[in-house]
Scaffold this active site. Structure first.
Site, PDB file in Angstrom:
ATOM      1  N   SER A 175      -5.438  74.817 -52.905  1.00  0.00           N
ATOM      2  CA  SER A 175      -4.767  75.825 -53.728  1.00  0.00           C
ATOM      3  C   SER A 175      -5.403  77.202 -53.597  1.00  0.00           C
ATOM      4  CB  SER A 175      -4.756  75.392 -55.197  1.00  0.00           C
ATOM      5  OG  SER A 175      -3.894  76.211 -55.956  1.00  0.00           O
ATOM      6  N   SER A 225     -24.748  76.990 -58.669  1.00  0.00           N
ATOM      7  CA  SER A 225     -25.338  78.262 -59.084  1.00  0.00           C
ATOM      8  C   SER A 225     -26.453  78.685 -58.125  1.00  0.00           C
ATOM      9  CB  SER A 225     -25.903  78.132 -60.499  1.00  0.00           C
ATOM     10  OG  SER A 225     -26.548  79.329 -60.884  1.00  0.00           O
ATOM     11  N   GLY A 247     -22.702  83.633 -59.953  1.00  0.00           N
ATOM     12  CA  GLY A 247     -21.988  83.398 -61.203  1.00  0.00           C
ATOM     13  C   GLY A 247     -21.438  82.003 -61.378  1.00  0.00           C
ATOM     14  N   ARG A 248     -21.973  81.033 -60.638  1.00  0.00           N
ATOM     15  CA  ARG A 248     -21.467  79.657 -60.711  1.00  0.00           C
ATOM     16  C   ARG A 248     -22.333  78.824 -61.668  1.00  0.00           C
ATOM     17  NH1 ARG A 248     -18.553  78.855 -55.805  1.00  0.00           N
ATOM     18  NH2 ARG A 248     -17.854  76.856 -56.637  1.00  0.00           N
ATOM     19  N   ASN A 298     -34.051  87.432 -57.748  1.00  0.00           N
ATOM     20  CA  ASN A 298     -34.398  88.807 -58.076  1.00  0.00           C
ATOM     21  C   ASN A 298     -35.430  89.306 -57.073  1.00  0.00           C
ATOM     22  OD1 ASN A 298     -32.810  88.933 -60.552  1.00  0.00           O
ATOM     23  ND2 ASN A 298     -34.357  87.576 -61.426  1.00  0.00           N
ATOM     24  N   SER A 321     -26.486  87.188 -57.650  1.00  0.00           N
ATOM     25  CA  SER A 321     -26.098  85.851 -58.099  1.00  0.00           C
ATOM     26  C   SER A 321     -24.644  85.611 -57.739  1.00  0.00           C
ATOM     27  CB  SER A 321     -26.310  85.710 -59.611  1.00  0.00           C
ATOM     28  OG  SER A 321     -25.431  86.568 -60.319  1.00  0.00           O
ATOM     29  N   HIS A 369     -30.828  92.319 -58.466  1.00  0.00           N
ATOM     30  CA  HIS A 369     -30.454  90.967 -58.888  1.00  0.00           C
ATOM     31  C   HIS A 369     -29.214  90.572 -58.098  1.00  0.00           C
ATOM     32  CE1 HIS A 369     -29.431  87.487 -61.343  1.00  0.00           C
ATOM     33  NE2 HIS A 369     -28.192  87.968 -61.428  1.00  0.00           N
TER      34      HIS A 369
END
Length: 325
Positions: free
Chosen positions: A159, A205, A199-200, A209, A197, A195
């Site tokens: 999807s 995840s 966002g998971r 840093n 990332s 930083h």
């Protein structure tokens, strides 16, 4: 503008549904749809009367990009380009990361995801000067934001999800300099807190840093930027060996011609043996007509995204380039 983008996305989804019955309703049309949505967004931004938004349409010197001299210095709180901005509708990987893993078992996926070799990719990167003339008039304080997206738009079975989004805010202290070195002129030095990332949530995840030091040099149409960094420790380490794969520093070399820009971005772990890893990204930007620029990219190595930090692959991409180095 927002309504137009939402309608465009709805139409893309409708075409995707029709494509299930009539393959192929082809990748070319889908690629064009992605490009039109994003081109319309950036065209609207470029056409705004708000003079606080500056998106250059041609190759810039380091002085122009970072406002290093009285002639190029402008007021604060203006949004300007930082890293390259581009839209890649056709990107191919020879080895998609179908099962992301980490040295920390809690952050390893226990099953495979059927990702495609082909996907769309785009990057947005902007900065703004918060204060200028610091430290005897030589230092400027900037904030910056870079976002990179990998979109499995051709993957009907899943999807068409966004495979990975990387977010990278920075605070940068930059100093204008002027000293000769090996035929080049040292134009700036500085340090930034970064930083990054995705966002998971568990187990996908990824974040880290860094303190990144930088030094920029110019010679005629050449630009060279050194960026060594120090990783700052995390209480819960999601990617313990990230420095041994993505690296501990990078080198950016840029060569500008009249209608071309060639750039090379390489990083390395600065270790030997089994910990000797890194990456290489080569880009060629070609001005086709006025502000219409094509970009060809080849990447080899680790860390194309944070989720891929310890995964090696070779990728090829053709992009619409909006901002260059």
């Amino acid at each position: 503008m927002f309504i137009f983008m939402q309608l465009s996305l709805y139409n893309c989804e409708s075409m995707a549904g029709f494509g299930r019955y009539r393959k192929p309703l082809n990748h070319m049309r889908k690629s064009l749809g992605v490009l039109l949505i994003l081109i319309s967004f950036f065209s609207a931004v470029r056409g705004q009367d708000n003079k606080s938004i500056i998106l250059p349409s041609s190759f810039q010197t380091m002085d122009e990009r970072w406002e290093l001299s009285p002639e190029t210095r402008k007021s604060s709180f203006r949004i300007t380009a930082y890293k390259p901005v581009y839209v890649t509708a056709g990107r191919y990987s020879n080895n998609p990361n179908t099962r992301p893993v980490s040295e920390n078992p809690a952050y390893s996926l226990p099953f495979r995801i059927n990702y495609n070799n082909y996907e769309a990719k785009f990057q947005l990167s902007l900065k703004a000067k918060m204060a200028q003339g610091l430290f005897a008039g030589h230092g400027d304080l900037w904030i910056a934001y870079t976002q990179k997206a990998h979109w499995q738009i051709y993957n009907e079975k899943l999807s068409r999800p966004f495979r990975e989004l990387n977010y990278e805010p920075e605070v940068i202290l930059n100093f204008a300099t002027k000293f000769p070195l090996l035929g080049f002129m040292g134009r700036m030095v500085g340090v930034s807190f970064v930083h990054q990332s995705n966002g998971r949530t568990l187990p996908l995840s990824r974040s880290w840093n860094r303190l990144i030091f930088h030094a920029g040099f110019e010679r005629k149409n050449w630009q060279v930027i050194f960026r060594p960094w120090i990783r700052l420790k995390d209480a819960e380490d999601e990617n313990p060996a990230i420095s041994n794969y993505i690296g501990r520093g990078e080198l950016i070399v840029v060569r500008n011609f009249k209608k071309h820009q060639l750039s090379l971005q390489t990083s390395h772990s600065l270790r030997t043996g089994n910990n000797s890893h890194g990456s290489l990204l080569a880009s060629w930007v070609l001005v086709l007509h006025k502000n219409i620029k094509a970009q060809f990219q080849v990447a080899d190595g680790y860390g194309e995204t944070l989720m891929d930090y310890n995964h090696k692959q070779v990728t090829y991409g053709i992009s619409l380039s909006l901002i260059e180095w």
